[in-house]
Motif scaffolding. Structure first.
Motif, PDB file in Angstrom:
ATOM      1  N   ALA A 234       0.834  -1.203   0.000  1.00 51.02           N
ATOM      2  CA  ALA A 234       0.000   0.000   0.000  1.00 51.02           C
ATOM      3  C   ALA A 234       0.870   1.256   0.000  1.00 51.02           C
ATOM      4  CB  ALA A 234      -0.935   0.000   1.210  1.00 51.02           C
ATOM      5  N   MET A 235       1.924   1.242   0.817  1.00 50.02           N
ATOM      6  CA  MET A 235       2.849   2.381   0.834  1.00 50.02           C
ATOM      7  C   MET A 235       3.507   2.569  -0.528  1.00 50.02           C
ATOM      8  SD  MET A 235       4.789   1.948   4.496  1.00 50.02           S
ATOM      9  CE  MET A 235       3.878   1.603   6.008  1.00 50.02           C
ATOM     10  N   LEU A 236       3.903   1.448  -1.165  1.00 48.76           N
ATOM     11  CA  LEU A 236       4.525   1.519  -2.485  1.00 48.76           C
ATOM     12  C   LEU A 236       3.560   2.097  -3.505  1.00 48.76           C
ATOM     13  CD1 LEU A 236       6.705   0.844  -4.604  1.00 48.76           C
ATOM     14  CD2 LEU A 236       5.693  -1.449  -4.759  1.00 48.76           C
ATOM     15  N   ASP A 302     -14.252   0.129  -2.083  1.00 46.91           N
ATOM     16  CA  ASP A 302     -15.126  -0.620  -1.176  1.00 46.91           C
ATOM     17  C   ASP A 302     -15.807  -1.786  -1.882  1.00 46.91           C
ATOM     18  OD1 ASP A 302     -14.550   1.011   0.979  1.00 46.91           O
ATOM     19  OD2 ASP A 302     -16.252   2.346   0.646  1.00 46.91           O
ATOM     20  N   ARG A 303     -16.130  -1.618  -3.157  1.00 48.93           N
ATOM     21  CA  ARG A 303     -16.888  -2.644  -3.895  1.00 48.93           C
ATOM     22  C   ARG A 303     -15.989  -3.646  -4.613  1.00 48.93           C
ATOM     23  NH1 ARG A 303     -22.285  -1.575  -4.904  1.00 48.93           N
ATOM     24  NH2 ARG A 303     -22.214  -3.706  -5.721  1.00 48.93           N
ATOM     25  N   LEU A 304     -14.963  -3.171  -5.306  1.00 50.32           N
ATOM     26  CA  LEU A 304     -14.112  -4.050  -6.114  1.00 50.32           C
ATOM     27  C   LEU A 304     -12.874  -4.528  -5.373  1.00 50.32           C
ATOM     28  CD1 LEU A 304     -14.167  -2.183  -9.565  1.00 50.32           C
ATOM     29  CD2 LEU A 304     -15.686  -3.994  -8.745  1.00 50.32           C
ATOM     30  N   GLY A 305     -12.532  -3.879  -4.301  1.00 50.86           N
ATOM     31  CA  GLY A 305     -11.317  -4.221  -3.565  1.00 50.86           C
ATOM     32  C   GLY A 305     -10.250  -3.156  -3.727  1.00 50.86           C
ATOM     33  N   ARG A 306      -9.377  -3.053  -2.729  1.00 47.19           N
ATOM     34  CA  ARG A 306      -8.347  -2.009  -2.728  1.00 47.19           C
ATOM     35  C   ARG A 306      -7.325  -2.210  -3.855  1.00 47.19           C
ATOM     36  NH1 ARG A 306     -12.193  -0.176   0.627  1.00 47.19           N
ATOM     37  NH2 ARG A 306     -11.994  -0.944   2.752  1.00 47.19           N
ATOM     38  N   VAL A 307      -6.817  -3.437  -3.990  1.00 49.42           N
ATOM     39  CA  VAL A 307      -5.768  -3.680  -4.979  1.00 49.42           C
ATOM     40  C   VAL A 307      -6.307  -3.524  -6.401  1.00 49.42           C
ATOM     41  CG1 VAL A 307      -4.105  -5.362  -5.867  1.00 49.42           C
ATOM     42  CG2 VAL A 307      -4.511  -5.178  -3.404  1.00 49.42           C
ATOM     43  N   ASN A 308      -7.522  -3.997  -6.655  1.00 48.84           N
ATOM     44  CA  ASN A 308      -8.106  -3.842  -7.987  1.00 48.84           C
ATOM     45  C   ASN A 308      -8.234  -2.364  -8.365  1.00 48.84           C
ATOM     46  OD1 ASN A 308      -8.365  -6.587  -8.356  1.00 48.84           O
ATOM     47  ND2 ASN A 308     -10.468  -6.672  -7.601  1.00 48.84           N
ATOM     48  N   THR A 309      -8.587  -1.531  -7.408  1.00 50.23           N
ATOM     49  CA  THR A 309      -8.727  -0.100  -7.684  1.00 50.23           C
ATOM     50  C   THR A 309      -7.362   0.546  -7.896  1.00 50.23           C
ATOM     51  OG1 THR A 309     -10.721  -0.089  -6.314  1.00 50.23           O
ATOM     52  CG2 THR A 309      -9.784   2.049  -6.887  1.00 50.23           C
ATOM     53  N   VAL A 310      -6.347   0.078  -7.159  1.00 51.91           N
ATOM     54  CA  VAL A 310      -4.983   0.559  -7.413  1.00 51.91           C
ATOM     55  C   VAL A 310      -4.581   0.255  -8.855  1.00 51.91           C
ATOM     56  CG1 VAL A 310      -2.543   0.140  -6.895  1.00 51.91           C
ATOM     57  CG2 VAL A 310      -4.176   0.465  -5.026  1.00 51.91           C
ATOM     58  N   LEU A 311      -4.908  -0.962  -9.333  1.00 52.86           N
ATOM     59  CA  LEU A 311      -4.558  -1.332 -10.710  1.00 52.86           C
ATOM     60  C   LEU A 311      -5.304  -0.485 -11.731  1.00 52.86           C
ATOM     61  CD1 LEU A 311      -4.418  -5.217 -10.334  1.00 52.86           C
ATOM     62  CD2 LEU A 311      -2.501  -3.647 -10.711  1.00 52.86           C
ATOM     63  N   ALA A 354      -6.600   3.404   1.841  1.00 52.72           N
ATOM     64  CA  ALA A 354      -7.579   2.532   2.482  1.00 52.72           C
ATOM     65  C   ALA A 354      -6.974   1.167   2.791  1.00 52.72           C
ATOM     66  CB  ALA A 354      -8.812   2.376   1.596  1.00 52.72           C
ATOM     67  N   LEU A 355      -6.188   0.624   1.861  1.00 50.21           N
ATOM     68  CA  LEU A 355      -5.524  -0.663   2.089  1.00 50.21           C
ATOM     69  C   LEU A 355      -4.557  -0.574   3.265  1.00 50.21           C
ATOM     70  CD1 LEU A 355      -4.813  -3.574   1.265  1.00 50.21           C
ATOM     71  CD2 LEU A 355      -3.160  -2.613  -0.365  1.00 50.21           C
ATOM     72  N   SER A 414       1.821  -5.948  -7.670  1.00 47.79           N
ATOM     73  CA  SER A 414       0.495  -5.863  -7.056  1.00 47.79           C
ATOM     74  C   SER A 414       0.055  -7.126  -6.305  1.00 47.79           C
ATOM     75  CB  SER A 414      -0.550  -5.497  -8.117  1.00 47.79           C
ATOM     76  OG  SER A 414      -0.642  -6.491  -9.118  1.00 47.79           O
ATOM     77  N   PRO A 415       0.495  -8.360  -6.685  1.00 49.19           N
ATOM     78  CA  PRO A 415       0.089  -9.529  -5.870  1.00 49.19           C
ATOM     79  C   PRO A 415       0.440  -9.419  -4.393  1.00 49.19           C
ATOM     80  CG  PRO A 415       0.956 -10.260  -7.977  1.00 49.19           C
ATOM     81  CD  PRO A 415       1.213  -8.791  -7.903  1.00 49.19           C
ATOM     82  N   LEU A 416       1.483  -8.641  -4.064  1.00 48.92           N
ATOM     83  CA  LEU A 416       1.851  -8.467  -2.663  1.00 48.92           C
ATOM     84  C   LEU A 416       0.736  -7.821  -1.854  1.00 48.92           C
ATOM     85  CD1 LEU A 416       5.524  -7.177  -3.085  1.00 48.92           C
ATOM     86  CD2 LEU A 416       4.790  -9.489  -2.488  1.00 48.92           C
ATOM     87  N   GLY A 417      -0.059  -6.986  -2.502  1.00 53.67           N
ATOM     88  CA  GLY A 417      -1.134  -6.290  -1.790  1.00 53.67           C
ATOM     89  C   GLY A 417      -2.268  -7.194  -1.388  1.00 53.67           C
TER      90      GLY A 417
END
Length: 419
Positions: A234-236, A302-311, A354-355, A414-417
């Motif tokens: 998340a920090m990255l 909130d709906r799709l997930g934190r990592v998906n939104t980062v992507l 958020a993550l 991103s898999p790390l998240g």
């Protein structure tokens, strides 16, 4: 308030709603000062130093100030509450604005950087407002509440750059140095934000969250686990989104002055209004992209997930940087690219923040949040300095291409998240 007087869930929800509204209002006011610094900092640095390669030092200084103060302010928030940290940030920003105006008057480049560093210290407080919005939030609404506070910066962030032209008129009328008139509006806004936090941010959200945790014997209103690997990703994600945005955005005023055929040294004073208007409109649209869609990205997180939104945010950054790489000398393309740059930053910052919050127990949040902001702003400071060298040596398109590599690495990790 004692432990026995901890409010129930309904009262906490009501207090959370009021806290978000107060933080949002403070972001509107704080965004005015930061928007003016974003628009004018590079131009002032190039003018006072006489070298465009040093223009990136303005953005580097504002991010350095935020980096230096992020952890101390977060620790102060952990001990004395968000209200204390936020108001102290306002004080730093007010002192910094006064020093910037003085530096322009006596034409001192080092003094300018000192003032911008203090403005950056104030911005460290503004950045922590988004975390303050999550102190009492439930996991189901954490992204949306965070996104709402980030969105509120739209008003001030867009208004700040648009104040450059009227600010020049007002500043010239009262004898202020060139390129500093807009800071008059910033001073008024910062004072208003300081009073707002002192008077209305009661009870303090972080102090109340800690009392709730002590009363319930959990890590907060909802029990949460510690996920250090996800927190580090998340920090990255937040840092990468910010360094890409800050590096490219910092050089855009200089690049636009080239497209307009206007210099940034002493000889360019006669064209100040034309440059500030061109830069102001472009940066205002960029800032609108940064903050305007943040509630949408909060909802998606909130709906799709934190990592998906980062992507999603990283994908938007790719579109932005490709546009700037392929058509760097087209003003329309620069506007589109800067707008997309802001959108990508918004998705990465909202979802990443958020993550980080949900991957960290309440007792460790201020420290990790401060570390995240320090990493984000310090990397952006280095990026802004290097961006000035890249712009002068290779050009704007190459700068965007280099930034693209940072996005690619962040997406690959991103898999790390999800751990």
């Amino acid at each position: 308030m004692t432990t026995a007087a901890v409010p129930d869930a309904a009262e906490i929800a009501r207090l959370q709603g009021r806290t978000v509204r107060v933080l949002a209002a403070g972001q509107v006011l704080g965004g005015v000062a930061f928007g003016a610094t974003v628009s004018l900092g590079a131009l002032l640095a190039a003018d006072l130093s006489g070298r465009e390669s040093l223009s990136g030092f303005a953005t580097a200084s504002v991010t350095l100030g935020a980096a230096l103060c992020a952890i101390p302010l977060a620790r102060l928030a952990g001990r004395r509450g968000r209200r204390f940290a936020l108001t102290l940030g306002n004080v730093f920003a007010l002192v910094g604005i006064a020093i910037v105006i003085l530096a322009a008057a006596i034409r001192s480049f080092p003094l300018l950087l000192a003032g911008v560093i203090l403005i950056g210290a104030g911005n460290a407080g503004n950045l922590q407002s988004r975390f303050a919005a999550t102190d009492l939030a439930t996991p189901q609404r954490r992204g949306r509440d965070l996104g709402t506070v980030v969105w509120a910066t739209t008003v001030g962030g867009v208004l700040g750059p648009l104040m450059t032209t009227p600010g020049e008129v007002v500043g010239a009328a009262i004898g202020m140095p060139p390129l500093t008139g807009a800071y008059l509006f910033s001073i008024v806004a910062q004072i208003a934000a300081l009073v707002l936090y002192l008077v209305t941010l009661r009870p303090d959200p972080l102090m109340l969250a800690q009392r709730v945790a002590l009363s319930s014997g959990s890590s907060g209103p909802v029990v949460e686990s510690d996920r250090p690997v996800a927190a580090r990703y998340a920090m990255l994600a937040v840092a990468a989104s910010h360094v890409v945005m800050a590096s490219v955005m910092a050089m855009t005023p200089i690049h636009l002055s080239h497209l307009a055929g206007v210099g940034t040294g002493h000889a360019g004073h006669g064209d100040t209004t034309a440059v500030t208007q061109l830069v102001g409109v472009t940066i205002a649209l960029h800032v609108f992209g940064m903050y305007g869609a943040s509630p949408l990205f909060g909802w998606l997180a909130d709906r799709l997930g934190r990592v998906n939104t980062v992507l999603i945010g990283l994908g938007i950054l790719v579109m932005s940087l490709l546009t700037l790489t392929l058509w760097p000398d087209e003003h329309a393309a620069v506007i589109v690219g800067l707008f997309l740059l802001g959108l990508g930053w918004s998705a990465g910052t909202v979802a990443g923040s958020a993550l980080l919050t949900e991957a960290t127990p309440l007792a460790r949040r201020p420290r990790r949040q401060g570390l995240s902001d320090t990493t984000m702003t310090a990397s952006a400071a280095v990026g802004a300095v290097l961006a000035g060298i890249v712009l002068e040596t290779f050009g704007y398109g190459t700068l965007a291409l280099i930034a693209l590599s940072v996005v690619a690495v962040t997406a690959a990790l991103s898999p790390l998240g999800r751990r």
